[in-house]
Scaffold this motif. Structure first.
Motif: not given
Ligand code: PLP
Length: 385
Positions: A102-103, A135-136, A187, A220, A223, A249
């Motif tokens: 995700g990041a 959270f990203h 999000e 984003d 999730q 995810k």
């Molecule tokens: N974006 C959102 C909305 C998330 O909930 C998360 C992880 O919880 C991420 C990004 C980051 O994903 P990753 O841990 O796969 O890098």
């Protein structure tokens, strides 16, 4: 040495791990080293959308593993464009870039937005606006976009030109967006901070401001995507369509893969050399994702998320000490009036239920999309006990 001793000695302590060792998973259950069964309402934090070891995902991985796992992205492979088409057709976006998390998907999205403004002749438009409590992810740009100082403070200096607004505060968003805005990143439902859905007006205002300012609207959906909220994508609850969208995810059904999808002019901004990932979109990850996404869509699991999610909300409302139950589909939080979330989660684990405590007062529920009402009843009975 035991597994926990090995872990403590040789693995960096980035996680406050609970004292349980999971060795096997099947459907909505995982099993520890002693064979104890746990009903999994965390599902890898919204990763195991089809539960653990879904037969179709396992079959796709095993089959692809015996054919071709990896080649460089300098060459074509079969599963990657097939997955891209599947996601494009399902989302209304135009093109995909694949990565592993995700990041990384959010990194790609932010780089895409930054380059798009330069290509459009506006190098001064560099600011990325995100929300407080968001959270990203954990890369340097992703923690900077993450509007929570606790994740940032050990890692300064942060990349410049990020701004934050309180989530769902339309006036603050209007006051913060301006000629320098390159992108608004949101999000549709904030997950990590305790499941807070966006308001219709907030996302619509973000869309309108992006149109007005020539900025990119990035959702984003790492999730919220792929059925978690009771629609295939979170944005579909609002009818507000982003320019760029990120997924991870659930995408690989437990196998690591992320995606950045873009439409319109954003789909064609990246050129060879602009962005890349050695492992991104490898045949194995894409085969897993094709199997997972196809099953989510064709198996009726989005509708199940909607229905069983509504049932979970109703059942949670009957628990003693509940202040509020909020969420969409199977992305649900229960907030208690007293700071009892951590002790409920610890006791539940003891009794064979995995739930996630967020802070002192909130429990987060993100079970597999294949969960049933009966399993919801079983989870509630464990929490009530
Ligand atoms: N974006 C959102 C909305 C998330 O909930 C998360 C992880 O919880 C991420 C990004 C980051 O994903 P990753 O841990 O796969 O890098």
């Amino acid at each position: 040495m035991t597994t926990i001793e090995l872990d403590n000695q040789y693995v960096m302590h980035t996680y406050g791990r609970l004292p349980v060792v999971f060795v096997r998973g099947e459907g909505c259950f995982v099993y520890d080293a002693d064979g104890r069964e746990y009903l999994d309402f965390v599902a890898g934090i919204a990763v195991n959308g089809l539960g653990h070891c879904h037969p179709k995902v396992v079959e796709a991985i095993c089959k692809q593993a015996g054919i071709l796992m990896h080649t460089s992205n300098l060459y074509h492979t079969t599963p990657q464009p097939r997955l891209a088409k599947l996601l494009v057709d399902a989302s209304g976006m135009s093109k995909a870039f694949f990565c592993n998390s995700g990041a990384e998907a959010n990194e790609a999205a932010m780089k895409l937005a930054r380059k798009a403004t330069k290509v459009a002749g506006h190098p001064e438009k560099t600011e990325i606006i995100s929300a407080e409590g968001s959270f990203h992810g954990r890369t340097l740009a992703a923690i900077t976009a993450t509007g929570q100082p606790k994740y940032q403070k050990a890692f300064t200096p942060l990349p410049p030109d990020f701004k934050y607004v309180p989530y769902n505060d339309i006036d603050a968003l209007r006051a913060t967006a301006g000629e320098k805005t390159c992108a608004i990143l949101m999000e549709p439902v904030q997950g990590e901070s305790g499941v807070h859905p966006a308001t219709q007006q907030f996302l619509q205002t973000a869309r309108d401001l992006c149109n007005e300012l020539g900025a990119a609207l990035i959702f984003d959906e790492v999730q919220t995507g792929l059925g978690r909220t009771g629609k295939l994508f979170g944005f579909q609850h609002y009818g507000v369509v982003p320019d760029i969208m990120t997924l991870a995810k659930t995408l690989g059904g437990g196998f690591p893969i992320g995606a950045c999808l873009a439409k319109g002019k954003y789909a064609d901004v990246f050129e060879p050399g602009d962005h890349a990932s050695t492992f991104g979109g490898n045949p194995l990850a894409c085969a897993a994702a094709i199997a997972c996404v196809t099953e989510i869509i064709e198996g009726g699991w989005v509708e199940n998320s909607n229905k069983v999610g509504a049932y979970l909300v109703e059942r949670l409302k009957t628990l003693p000490g509940i202040k509020e139950v909020r969420g969409m589909g199977l992305m649900v939080a229960a907030e208690f009036t007293e700071p009892i979330a951590k002790s409920i989660a610890a006791k539940a684990l003891d009794k064979g239920l995995i739930v996630n405590a967020i802070g002192e007062n909130v429990l987060r529920f993100v079970p597999p999309l294949i969960v049933t009402r009966e399993l919801v009843d079983r989870a509630i009975a464990i929490i009530e006990y």
